[in-house]
Design a protein around this motif. Structure first.
Motif, mmCIF file in Angstrom:
data_model
loop_
_atom_site.group_PDB
_atom_site.id
_atom_site.type_symbol
_atom_site.label_atom_id
_atom_site.label_comp_id
_atom_site.label_asym_id
_atom_site.label_seq_id
_atom_site.Cartn_x
_atom_site.Cartn_y
_atom_site.Cartn_z
ATOM 1 N N THR A 168 101.542 -2.068 -43.156
ATOM 2 C CA THR A 168 100.481 -1.459 -43.867
ATOM 3 C C THR A 168 99.471 -0.608 -42.990
ATOM 4 N N THR A 169 99.022 0.508 -43.731
ATOM 5 C CA THR A 169 98.075 1.207 -42.890
ATOM 6 C C THR A 169 96.708 0.127 -42.734
ATOM 7 N N GLU A 170 95.862 0.452 -41.930
ATOM 8 C CA GLU A 170 94.698 -0.503 -41.455
ATOM 9 C C GLU A 170 94.054 -0.871 -42.796
ATOM 10 N N PHE A 171 94.091 -2.095 -43.027
ATOM 11 C CA PHE A 171 93.240 -2.779 -44.351
ATOM 12 C C PHE A 171 93.708 -2.267 -45.405
ATOM 13 N N ALA A 172 95.087 -1.776 -45.626
ATOM 14 C CA ALA A 172 95.619 -0.906 -46.940
ATOM 15 C C ALA A 172 94.595 -0.042 -47.276
ATOM 16 N N ALA A 173 93.902 0.717 -46.262
ATOM 17 C CA ALA A 173 93.061 2.007 -46.531
ATOM 18 C C ALA A 173 93.934 3.082 -45.881
ATOM 19 N N SER A 174 93.217 4.092 -45.357
ATOM 20 C CA SER A 174 94.134 5.348 -44.861
ATOM 21 C C SER A 174 94.480 5.341 -43.528
ATOM 22 N N LEU A 210 112.177 12.119 -40.060
ATOM 23 C CA LEU A 210 111.476 11.129 -39.208
ATOM 24 C C LEU A 210 109.877 11.931 -38.710
ATOM 25 N N ALA A 211 109.731 13.236 -38.726
ATOM 26 C CA ALA A 211 108.579 13.892 -38.508
ATOM 27 C C ALA A 211 107.482 13.527 -39.654
ATOM 28 N N HIS A 212 107.922 13.395 -40.843
ATOM 29 C CA HIS A 212 106.936 13.337 -41.916
ATOM 30 C C HIS A 212 106.582 11.774 -42.333
ATOM 31 N N THR A 213 105.550 11.750 -42.689
ATOM 32 C CA THR A 213 105.006 10.366 -43.354
ATOM 33 C C THR A 213 105.691 9.630 -44.427
ATOM 34 N N PRO A 214 105.597 8.348 -44.385
ATOM 35 C CA PRO A 214 106.340 7.953 -45.603
ATOM 36 C C PRO A 214 105.222 7.541 -46.722
ATOM 37 N N GLY A 215 104.143 8.061 -46.496
ATOM 38 C CA GLY A 215 102.994 7.565 -47.313
ATOM 39 C C GLY A 215 102.203 6.389 -47.125
ATOM 40 N N GLY A 216 101.537 6.157 -47.897
ATOM 41 C CA GLY A 216 100.729 4.901 -47.554
ATOM 42 C C GLY A 216 99.698 4.318 -48.752
ATOM 43 N N SER A 217 99.273 3.673 -48.825
ATOM 44 C CA SER A 217 99.299 2.523 -47.418
ATOM 45 C C SER A 217 100.577 1.475 -47.465
ATOM 46 N N SER A 218 101.338 1.493 -48.579
ATOM 47 C CA SER A 218 102.401 0.482 -48.373
ATOM 48 C C SER A 218 103.439 1.124 -47.664
ATOM 49 N N SER A 219 103.354 1.719 -46.526
ATOM 50 C CA SER A 219 104.421 2.589 -45.619
ATOM 51 C C SER A 219 105.471 1.825 -45.337
ATOM 52 N N GLY A 277 103.835 -4.085 -52.385
ATOM 53 C CA GLY A 277 102.885 -3.208 -51.891
ATOM 54 C C GLY A 277 101.466 -3.596 -52.586
ATOM 55 N N THR A 278 100.643 -2.825 -52.478
ATOM 56 C CA THR A 278 99.258 -2.860 -53.367
ATOM 57 C C THR A 278 98.868 -1.519 -53.732
ATOM 58 N N GLN A 279 98.191 -1.315 -54.526
ATOM 59 C CA GLN A 279 97.533 -0.006 -54.891
ATOM 60 C C GLN A 279 96.347 -0.179 -55.281
ATOM 61 N N VAL A 280 95.156 0.593 -54.810
ATOM 62 C CA VAL A 280 93.801 0.796 -55.193
ATOM 63 C C VAL A 280 93.326 1.999 -55.321
ATOM 64 N N ILE A 281 94.039 2.998 -54.787
ATOM 65 C CA ILE A 281 94.041 4.374 -54.707
ATOM 66 C C ILE A 281 95.443 4.981 -55.097
#
Lengths: 449, 449
Positions: free
Chosen positions: A130-136, A147-156, A172-176
């Motif tokens: 997860t990103t830090e504390f499911a934030a950014s 592999l050079a691209h982000t998987p997205g987040g926070s549920s990376s 995962g979780t989603q708040v944003i």
């Protein structure tokens, strides 16, 4: 069953595979071993997991194999390999929340949803990044499509692990935008339920519009996991929990859809907009009415509110998380990432009076959206401005995912499109507590793509 | 200020004492040292604390002393010695939940309410004894009014520590009767707020009708602590939080009270009923109308529902806690007490469908109660069937406290009576989100006792 030699990310739906478990032609243990072979191949490249507990996973798969042999699976997802976002507690593994402030931290319990999964026979492979504390603040997971691209987040890690078939489903979780966006970026099925529809006890997402999200290899898997969790532990305490049938709702042709631009439209890639517009053209050919802000007053009224939802979400989340980040700052501010420090500082001055006003504003916008249910079966839009962007320093822009988060309504991302060689989803947004209706529309749209 | 030589339990209200802090005639550090002298004297007898952190408490009191000297207290409760029920997380002490399954367990954070108290300048002495998982299994705390008697529970240590003046206030929780009953048994002021009115993040009470409760040495202290928590961290996420003024609401004479018998009336001590009836007689003399089931239809309608509330509460709590107790049983059932094992087994078969029906029934009964607000300012009843019973094997009968828990409405216990040499409270039950009105009535009734 996937060929273990493949190198392109390939989803491994579980329910389809489980049909042959009863006959003994394959076993949950074999299905898991394929998962683990994929783990061995992919994990060094994508970094989807923080921790695994493979001995426990193999033992769980063996117990599942026995139940299927005896003709008594605990549920349709008995034997399903799953990943758990590392913001959600597990009794047998640490829960680190993407923060060195929780390095090695043990909760001594399972979260409610984890306990439900175990009771349903699911095989828990490990904790996903997860990103830090499911934030950014990203934590290094890479997109298996590039592999050079982000998987997205926070549920990376949840999205990346499902994309390559290690897990058939991951929580995962989603708040944003933390479920819908990574699902889209990684080519998975993403489901963010109605707010409160899945029990969040033992999950460290403290915000009122946060939800347990489910990233899966198929629409069937997505619904079934949500259903099995709700059946065993319900929704958040005091709420009725996810409503709907005991297997994925059958396809139902919508009469009318609303095409939402959202505040993200101006920043969306041309290619992404083209894919969506082509899709809309096909749905019209199929006889579905598609309303937009340009031809419908109710849609226009909603669209005029949507530019407010990101800031309003950050304000609500900011107040609700203030206490937590104050404690963390005092423990050791240097162990918090710069994005988190900046974000929390920005909303640190909010007062209870501000928050009460924000809640009223959120309720007002929710009512504007609810009115749309009279004339529409669901809304469609992009889940992200395009395919996953290059770089690991950001998890991408969340604008398209925020409306469903703030509105507290169900949203799905279906892996229907491609944009510049990267996966891109179609987002379907439903109405509160009518998650099954959103799935029925999604099932129909999947057939007619 | 109490004479340190006293042997009878004596409350030590803080707000009254703090009036002289500004002049420098006394300091928060001195106030704390008196607390610690009382701790030394009483703790070996009553066993109110699981853990203390006295160096941290003294350091906090010194910082408070500096703020008062500088004329800048952080809040009216700056320097108040408080205890924290050991079901609520503290970053500097373990949170053991009355269970060896959590021996030495560290949450690595403060609960929201604890963080709020620290920000308001409160001095946290330690963690107070809770029954096992805030349920019914006692953990040895004794009633300071008679060491052979229970202090009540589940907030056992919170009530006992406030009763003898170690803490001016202690946090508890209440889902059945865990704040109101121990407050009554120990001769303290108890406040169970409207459901969701105080933020429960980081408190391990997972039930929808559970609340953070406050046990205090005075009505003023009780309100102020609740207010300072809400001002800093609000209510549960998504709710407006405790409503009311920034200091205890001034006395307001009620026009009409409802005298509730509740399901507890038949088991109440004769002496306890006499005390209540004498009090009712005095309020009538003061010109207040007192309605009962015998002369008022709305009261009768409510009373006919109240025999259902205990079982319905247990069913709701049972479903909501199922997942947790399943995890604990699997960890080590032998480490769970017999009362907890029996209780959880009893409700283990409940399904989501049962729970949804129970929620509807709870909402229906809440509506019956809410209708009473049209004709009454508040309800009064006993907080317990009598004074604290002899024996440490049970925390006493909760019947009188359950209605406010199930109804989700504010309740207060005021230490107005005695029964067989033990303290006994008057319970005041208010209406949802009108906690301040319940305090205003309580303030008036305190004056006219």
């Amino acid at each position: 069953m996937p060929a273990p030699e493949q190198t392109k990310p390939t989803l491994r739906p579980f329910l389809a595979a489980a049909k042959i478990f009863a006959s003994g032609a394959q076993t949950p243990r074999q299905f898991l071993e394929d998962s683990l072979a994929l783990l061995e191949r992919w994990e060094p490249k994508i970094g989807a997991f923080v921790t695994t507990n493979l001995p426990a996973a193999r033992a769980a798969a063996d117990r599942s194999t026995e139940r299927w042999r005896a003709g008594k699976p605990a549920s349709p997802i008995d034997g399903m390999p799953v990943g758990i976002k590392d913001i959600i507690e597990t009794v047998d593994m640490p829960t680190e929340m993407g923060s060195s402030l929780f390095a090695g931290w043990q909760s001594r319990k399972d979260a409610a949803c984890v306990r439900a999964l175990r009771d349903a026979g699911a095989v828990i492979i490990g904790k996903t990044v997860t990103t830090e504390f499911a934030a950014s603040e990203p934590r290094g997971t890479r997109n298996p499509w590039n592999l050079a691209h982000t998987p997205g987040g926070s549920s990376s890690g949840s999205a990346a692990s499902v994309a390559v078939g290690i897990a058939s489903t991951a929580l995962g979780t989603q708040v944003i935008g933390s479920t819908i966006r990574p699902a889209s970026y990684c080519g998975c099925f993403g489901f963010k339920p109605s707010v409160n529809a899945l029990n969040r006890q033992g999950s460290h997402d403290y915000q009122s519009q946060s939800c347990t999200g489910i990233i899966a290899a198929s629409l069937e898997d997505d619904w079934q996991v949500a259903y099995e969790i709700a059946a065993r532990v319900g929704g958040d305490a005091g709420t009725p929990g996810l409503q709907g049938p005991h297997s994925v709702p059958p396809p139902r042709k919508p009469r009318t859809l609303a095409l939402l631009e959202t505040a993200g439209w101006d920043i969306a890639d041309t290619g992404a907009k083209e894919r969506l517009n082509e899709f809309v053209a096909r749905t019209k050919v199929a006889g579905i009415a598609v309303k937009t802000r340009h031809d419908d007053k109710a849609v226009a009224a909603l669209e005029s509110e949507l530019p407010k939802v990101t800031e309003l979400s950050h304000r609500c989340n900011g107040w609700e998380g203030q206490w937590f980040f104050r404690v963390m700052r005092e423990r050791d501010a240097a162990k918090m990432g710069p994005i988190t420090r900046e974000r929390t500082a920005k909303y640190d001055g909010l007062t209870l009076a501000d928050y009460r006003a924000d809640l009223k504003e959120r309720a007002r916008i929710r009512a504007v959206y609810a009115a749309l249910a009279e004339s529409c079966d669901a809304c469609i839009t992009l889940p992200a401005p395009g395919g996953a962007p290059e770089g690991l320093g950001s998890t991408g822009n969340p604008e398209f995912a925020v409306p469903a988060s703030l509105l507290g309504v169900p949203a799905l991302s279906l892996p229907l499109f491609e944009d510049d060689g990267m996966p891109l989803g179609l987002q379907i947004i439903g109405f509160f507590d009518r998650d099954a209706d959103a799935f029925a529309v999604a099932s129909w749209l999947m057939q007619t793509r």
